[in-house]
Design an enzyme around this catalytic site. Structure first.
Site, PDB file in Angstrom:
ATOM      1  N   SER A  34       0.573  -1.158   0.151  1.00  0.00           N
ATOM      2  CA  SER A  34       0.073  -0.036  -0.008  1.00  0.00           C
ATOM      3  C   SER A  34       1.003   1.433   0.309  1.00  0.00           C
ATOM      4  O   SER A  34       1.715   1.502  -0.914  1.00  0.00           O
ATOM      5  CB  SER A  34      -1.269   0.025   1.599  1.00  0.00           C
ATOM      6  OG  SER A  34      -2.491   1.194   0.814  1.00  0.00           O
ATOM      7  N   ASP A  79      -9.203  -6.708  -2.637  1.00  0.00           N
ATOM      8  CA  ASP A  79      -8.919  -5.417  -1.615  1.00  0.00           C
ATOM      9  C   ASP A  79      -9.602  -4.429  -1.677  1.00  0.00           C
ATOM     10  O   ASP A  79     -10.881  -3.790  -2.434  1.00  0.00           O
ATOM     11  CB  ASP A  79      -7.390  -4.839  -2.682  1.00  0.00           C
ATOM     12  CG  ASP A  79      -6.595  -3.874  -2.076  1.00  0.00           C
ATOM     13  OD1 ASP A  79      -7.377  -2.904  -1.143  1.00  0.00           O
ATOM     14  OD2 ASP A  79      -5.922  -3.655  -2.118  1.00  0.00           O
ATOM     15  N   HIS A 136      -6.912  -6.345   1.007  1.00  0.00           N
ATOM     16  CA  HIS A 136      -5.650  -4.875   1.313  1.00  0.00           C
ATOM     17  C   HIS A 136      -4.760  -5.852   2.006  1.00  0.00           C
ATOM     18  O   HIS A 136      -3.818  -4.965   2.171  1.00  0.00           O
ATOM     19  CB  HIS A 136      -6.710  -3.992   1.992  1.00  0.00           C
ATOM     20  CG  HIS A 136      -5.396  -2.546   1.903  1.00  0.00           C
ATOM     21  ND1 HIS A 136      -5.007  -2.780   0.244  1.00  0.00           N
ATOM     22  CD2 HIS A 136      -4.893  -2.361   1.993  1.00  0.00           C
ATOM     23  CE1 HIS A 136      -4.466  -1.604   0.569  1.00  0.00           C
ATOM     24  NE2 HIS A 136      -3.861  -0.665   1.400  1.00  0.00           N
TER      25      HIS A 136
END
Length: 321
Positions: A159, A243, A275
């Site tokens: 991320s 995600d 995620h």
């Protein structure tokens, strides 16, 4: 008709103003979240809680900010790859320890975990410019160590950590051997439109429709889509198709942009990965994917004795044919 147009213009203008106010007042709180709800900024556990041997490392960023980190060795004489891990935007490095514990076991690697400025025990306040400096301080520290193979430093970012890792990898072609990106966004500019859809016409990256008149207000754009095309090292893209934070097409776009300039890119999807849990949902296949990538692009160096022995065997085999 005139009245309708006037109302429409006022409405659009109001949206622009509201978006501008939001960007100025709230963006840092949405991008950087050192404290998870219900937790404190301090570490809930340390590596020793999981039976891991580690060093507390204190660094100074180039602008003087004091940074905390953990260096965790697989075992005392481990000369395997060293993974420089950059976390997501929320919480601190302690919240990633269970994943790192399994990483050590499965990949037989060392792991360096950095607390960004403003996170964990590190001083300062997070920003793109500052965190970029922090990442460089971590890499410089690893590059100077004598107890690891400094030619096998691998950057792994998830991320926000992927955006951090991409910049660091691009800036250090001779220090970083390979890059792993997991569930990373194309840019914060594009993520603004995901979080607040009405902003899509006023803010966004190069592929976004609309005038993008609010882009200049974003202090931490983290435009990974513009960075990946400049990276020459091997890159592994890991995408969880469930995600819920970053749309999976962001990873597809990053891969396409990188692969157009770099033939050492690999893209792998995990159908049930979300995620934060793609490493868990992917199970054995997840770790085997990374292991194969490292074996191919960051292989173990053979010492001179092994090389000479191998050459001797090769010569004898040829002569015996």
């Amino acid at each position: 008709m005139v009245s309708f147009l006037r109302v429409l213009l006022f409405g659009v203008g109001g949206m622009v103003v509201a978006g501008a106010v939001w960007l100025v007042s709230s963006q840092d709180r949405l991008i950087y979240m050192p404290v998870l709800r219900g937790f404190t900024r301090s570490y809930p556990i340390t590596p020793s809680y999981l039976g891991l041997d580690f060093e507390d490392i204190w660094l100074r960023s180039s602008d003087g900010v004091r940074l905390h980190s953990w260096f965790i060795k697989c075992f005392p004489d481990c000369k395997g790859p060293t993974v420089l891990f950059f976390q997501e935007n929320a919480g601190n490095i302690a919240h990633r320890l269970e994943m790192v514990r399994i990483m050590l076991q499965r990949l037989q690697c060392n792991v360096f975990m950095l607390s960004y400025r403003g996170y964990g025990a590190s001083d300062g306040y997070p920003s793109q410019h500052g965190i970029t400096r922090d990442a460089q301080a971590a890499l410089d520290h690893l590059s100077q160590r004598t107890d690891i193979d400094t030619s096998r430093i691998v950057v792994f970012g998830r991320s926000l950590g992927g955006a951090v890792g991409a910049v660091l990898t691009k800036n250090n072609p001779n220090k970083v051997a390979a890059l792993i990106l997991e569930n990373t966004f194309t840019s914060i500019l594009d993520m603004a439109g995901v979080l607040l859809p009405f902003l899509r016409w006023f803010i966004g990256g190069s592929g976004t429709k609309g005038p993008r008149i609010l882009n200049f207000l974003v202090r931490s754009p983290w435009s990974t889509i513009d960075i990946v095309s400049q990276i020459k090292q091997p890159i592994l893209f890991i995408s969880g198709l469930q995600d819920e934070m970053v749309p999976p097409f962001h990873m597809q776009m990053l891969y396409a942009k990188a692969a157009a300039h770099n033939n050492r890119c690999q893209f792998v999807e995990f159908p049930t990965g979300m995620h934060m849990d793609t490493w868990l949902a992917g199970g054995d296949n997840y770790w085997r994917t990374i292991q194969r990538f490292l074996e191919q692009h960051v292989p173990e160096k053979k010492d001179d004795h092994s090389l000479n022995s191998a050459k001797g065997k090769s010569t004898r085999n040829i002569s015996g044919l």
